[in-house]
Design a protein around this motif. Structure first.
Motif, short mmCIF file in Angstrom:
data_model
loop_
_atom_site.label_atom_id
_atom_site.label_comp_id
_atom_site.label_asym_id
_atom_site.label_seq_id
_atom_site.Cartn_x
_atom_site.Cartn_y
_atom_site.Cartn_z
N GLY A 46 5.40 -26.34 -45.19
CA GLY A 46 5.91 -27.66 -45.53
C GLY A 46 6.94 -27.68 -46.64
N TRP A 47 6.82 -26.75 -47.60
CA TRP A 47 7.72 -26.76 -48.75
C TRP A 47 8.41 -25.42 -48.97
CZ3 TRP A 47 3.40 -29.65 -48.25
CH2 TRP A 47 3.52 -31.02 -48.51
N GLY A 48 8.30 -24.51 -48.04
CA GLY A 48 9.03 -23.27 -48.11
C GLY A 48 8.22 -22.10 -48.65
N ALA A 201 0.31 -25.30 -39.20
CA ALA A 201 1.46 -25.82 -38.46
C ALA A 201 1.19 -27.23 -37.93
CB ALA A 201 1.81 -24.88 -37.32
N ARG A 202 -0.03 -27.46 -37.44
CA ARG A 202 -0.39 -28.79 -36.95
C ARG A 202 -0.36 -29.83 -38.09
NH1 ARG A 202 0.64 -30.42 -32.07
NH2 ARG A 202 -0.29 -29.13 -30.45
N ILE A 203 -0.89 -29.45 -39.24
CA ILE A 203 -0.92 -30.37 -40.38
C ILE A 203 0.49 -30.73 -40.82
CG2 ILE A 203 -1.57 -30.58 -42.82
CD1 ILE A 203 -4.03 -28.85 -42.14
N THR A 204 1.35 -29.72 -40.99
CA THR A 204 2.71 -29.99 -41.44
C THR A 204 3.52 -30.71 -40.37
OG1 THR A 204 3.27 -27.71 -40.76
CG2 THR A 204 2.81 -28.08 -43.10
N SER A 205 3.26 -30.43 -39.10
CA SER A 205 3.95 -31.13 -38.03
C SER A 205 3.56 -32.61 -37.98
CB SER A 205 3.65 -30.47 -36.68
OG SER A 205 4.27 -31.16 -35.61
N LEU A 210 7.18 -30.08 -41.05
CA LEU A 210 7.47 -28.82 -40.37
C LEU A 210 8.95 -28.78 -40.01
CD1 LEU A 210 6.24 -26.21 -39.25
CD2 LEU A 210 5.90 -27.39 -37.08
N HIS A 211 9.67 -27.82 -40.59
CA HIS A 211 11.12 -27.75 -40.45
C HIS A 211 11.55 -26.90 -39.26
CE1 HIS A 211 11.31 -29.81 -44.25
NE2 HIS A 211 10.64 -28.84 -44.85
N ARG A 212 10.83 -27.01 -38.19
CA ARG A 212 11.21 -26.35 -36.94
C ARG A 212 10.50 -27.07 -35.80
NH1 ARG A 212 8.80 -20.74 -35.24
NH2 ARG A 212 9.32 -21.70 -33.26
N PRO A 213 11.06 -27.04 -34.60
CA PRO A 213 10.35 -27.68 -33.48
C PRO A 213 9.07 -26.93 -33.14
CG PRO A 213 12.27 -26.45 -32.70
CD PRO A 213 12.35 -26.46 -34.20
#
Length: 323
Positions: A46-48, A201-205, A210-213
């Motif tokens: 989420g933040w790198g 990934a689910r949480i950040t999406s 999430l900075h990617r599809p």
């Protein structure tokens, strides 16, 4: 930058507390221990990766100050390093070769990115699981007999007989468990890392960070040389000694990687079924309840790597929407 540092420290504190909860001996602490990489992975996705780095350093420093250097090293190797590196790989992308040019004076077009393949991330997860399991075993001894003896003594303390008549039966069970313990530990390590990365990934999406599809997981495939590595590892399993134990660990994690790709194959081959969700749910339930049917998924993943079932299936029918 201040927000990134605050989030990193919060994630590091949460991860350190979850990791240290195992000393309490409570049953819930085992779940928290396995979920320890999750806060750092969420911070990294989420933040790198810098956020995961700061959080990992803060957590490792705190654990080292409170519990000593061994806890600090264990946290870095099993939690912080995998969380940081896997988060970095998940966000790694490069412009595609056929991206739109921007030299005609018009507003530059953001190039399409090719993201790091899911199959290679899965291979990295297998590598981390194998290395951490090997490192844990080497703390018990430097040869097979010493490691086996330490495992047997530990299991006997846990499963020790209540009376003398059951001692022989318990020892037979322990001997069997000692044989499969290294491979089982590697499988658990791999599955927990995989689940943690998926959850992060689910949480950040869901939160929009999430900075990617979201990747097409059913298209995940392992590099071709993975099958060669698995064949070599299985061959070394018959050598005996410490080398055989290490080969069993490598074989176990690579087979689990192929099991996961086997589920990806199953998701692809069932695209046209009307009751697809039911069939997939039954397949997952059978594997979770009985365990051994996962070998069918391993075989399916290996067969797809050799014969390309998914590619042939998709070429033989019109394109279908991603699930």
């Amino acid at each position: 930058m201040i927000m990134i540092v605050l989030i990193a420290v919060a994630a590091g504190c949460a991860s350190a507390l979850m990791f240290a909860s195992i000393v309490s001996g409570a049953l819930i602490s085992l779940l928290l221990f396995y979920l320890a990489p999750l806060p750092l992975m969420v911070a990294g996705l989420g933040w790198g990766p810098l956020s995961a780095t700061i959080g990992g350093i803060a957590a490792a420093t705190g654990l080292g100050a409170i519990f000593g250097l061994p806890y600090c090293i264990a946290f870095v190797l099993t939690v912080a390093l995998p969380a940081w590196w896997l988060g970095h790989l998940a966000l790694l992308g490069r412009p595609m070769a056929n991206g739109a040019p921007s030299g005609n004076g018009a507003t530059p077009v953001t190039p399409a990115l090719e993201w790091y393949p899911v199959g290679r991330i899965l291979l990295w997860i297998a590598g981390f699981a194998a290395l951490t399991t090997m490192a844990a075993l080497l703390t018990l001894g430097s040869d097979a007999d010493t490691i086996t003896g330490a495992l047997k003594r530990g299991l006997m303390r846990i499963l020790g007989p209540r009376n003398a008549t059951s001692r022989g039966e318990i020892e037979r069970w322990v001997d069997a468990l000692v044989i499969i313990a290294p491979a089982a530990a590697a499988i658990v390590a791999m599955m927990t890392l995989t689940i943690n990365l998926w959850l992060a990934a689910r949480i950040t999406s869901t939160s929009g960070r999430l900075h990617r599809p979201w990747p097409d997981l059913k298209s995940a495939e392992l590099p071709p040389m993975t099958l060669v590595a698995l064949s070599v590892a299985i061959a070394f399993c018959f050598t005996g000694g410490l080398l055989a134990i290490m080969a069993q660990i490598v074989s176990a994690v690579l087979m689990m990687a192929y099991a996961i790709t086997g589920f990806a194959v199953l998701h692809t081959l069932t695209l046209a079924l009307k009751s697809r969700a039911l069939w997939l749910s039954c397949a997952y339930a059978i594997v979770v309840v009985f365990g051994w049917p996962v070998l069918a998924m391993v075989a399916l993943g290996v067969a797809d790597a050799i014969f390309g079932f998914r590619q042939r299936y998709l070429q033989g029918r019109p394109p279908l929407p991603a699930s």
